[in-house]
Design a protein around this motif. Structure first.
Motif, mmCIF file in Angstrom:
data_model
loop_
_atom_site.group_PDB
_atom_site.id
_atom_site.type_symbol
_atom_site.label_atom_id
_atom_site.label_comp_id
_atom_site.label_asym_id
_atom_site.label_seq_id
_atom_site.Cartn_x
_atom_site.Cartn_y
_atom_site.Cartn_z
ATOM 1 N N CYS A 8 1.304 -1.321 -0.024
ATOM 2 C CA CYS A 8 0.105 0.284 -0.224
ATOM 3 C C CYS A 8 0.623 1.347 -0.145
ATOM 4 O O CYS A 8 1.848 1.221 0.376
ATOM 5 N N TRP A 10 0.610 4.236 1.277
ATOM 6 C CA TRP A 10 0.325 5.222 2.139
ATOM 7 C C TRP A 10 1.442 4.298 3.641
ATOM 8 O O TRP A 10 2.496 5.184 4.651
ATOM 9 N N CYS A 37 -4.001 0.580 -1.682
ATOM 10 C CA CYS A 37 -4.382 0.333 0.248
ATOM 11 C C CYS A 37 -4.685 -1.510 -0.449
ATOM 12 O O CYS A 37 -4.198 -1.543 -1.296
ATOM 13 N N ARG A 40 -7.504 -2.660 -1.951
ATOM 14 C CA ARG A 40 -7.913 -2.367 -3.919
ATOM 15 C C ARG A 40 -7.311 -4.315 -3.991
ATOM 16 O O ARG A 40 -6.579 -3.592 -5.150
ATOM 17 N N CYS A 67 -4.703 2.351 8.420
ATOM 18 C CA CYS A 67 -5.291 2.378 6.627
ATOM 19 C C CYS A 67 -6.372 3.829 6.563
ATOM 20 O O CYS A 67 -6.882 4.373 7.405
ATOM 21 N N HIS A 68 -5.182 4.179 5.658
ATOM 22 C CA HIS A 68 -5.323 5.738 5.227
ATOM 23 C C HIS A 68 -7.023 5.849 4.572
ATOM 24 O O HIS A 68 -7.572 7.031 5.227
ATOM 25 N N TYR A 69 -7.627 4.122 4.273
ATOM 26 C CA TYR A 69 -9.305 4.217 3.913
ATOM 27 C C TYR A 69 -9.494 4.117 5.259
ATOM 28 O O TYR A 69 -10.809 3.335 4.877
ATOM 29 N N ASN A 70 -9.372 4.260 6.397
ATOM 30 C CA ASN A 70 -9.843 3.537 7.524
ATOM 31 C C ASN A 70 -10.093 2.378 7.135
ATOM 32 O O ASN A 70 -9.944 1.102 8.650
ATOM 33 N N ASP A 71 -10.855 1.539 7.170
ATOM 34 C CA ASP A 71 -10.547 -0.586 6.769
ATOM 35 C C ASP A 71 -10.553 -1.260 6.131
ATOM 36 O O ASP A 71 -10.690 -2.063 5.764
ATOM 37 N N GLY A 72 -9.431 -0.435 4.902
ATOM 38 C CA GLY A 72 -9.914 -1.400 4.105
ATOM 39 C C GLY A 72 -8.398 -2.527 4.319
ATOM 40 O O GLY A 72 -8.919 -4.136 3.915
#
Ligand code: FES
Length: 125
Positions: A8, A10, A37, A40, A67-72
């Motif tokens: 990922c 990030w 992420c 993905r 996770c930068h997208y909370n729950d990926g």
């Protein structure tokens, strides 16, 4: 030996970058694919990597909760765990696959993960 790493952007990619800028020695077998992420990462992509001749596949993302997208990475963890259990059914030794979590500040840990994974896959050759 050909190893593929899906990282990922990030956390783990930045951690790998940190290992590089810190000039930590690492084996050169790992080819890194930068992903937005771990959430993905379609498990079929991992199977495709094996089908195309990868000797091992490593997935690394942000630590759970980061996770930068909370729950990926929570979604990823479920999928990757399932995939890990299914690999032997496809004739792929489960030791050839690993997923882990490495943050942007863990350059030394990243280098250790790559060392250990490379050694593990090499021992299967
Ligand atoms: Fe790193 Fe989601 S952004 S695992």
């Amino acid at each position: 030996m050909k190893l593929i790493g899906f990282l990922c952007n990030w956390c783990s990619y930045a951690g790998a970058d940190m290992a590089g800028t810190s000039r930590i020695q690492q084996p050169g077998d790992l080819h890194i694919v930068r992903m937005p992420c771990t959430g993905r990462i379609n498990p079929l992509l991992i199977l495709k990597a094996f089908q195309e001749g990868a000797d091992g596949v490593l997935v690394s993302g942000c630590h759970p909760g980061d996770c930068h997208y909370n729950d990926g990475n929570y979604y990823a963890r479920r999928r990757l765990e399932l995939l890990a259990r299914m690999l032997p059914a496809f004739g792929i030794a489960s030791e050839r696959f690993q997923y882990t979590w490495v943050s942007a500040s863990e350059g030394a840990r990243w280098a250790q993960v790559v060392d250990d994974f490379t050694e593990r896959v090499r021992s299967l050759q």
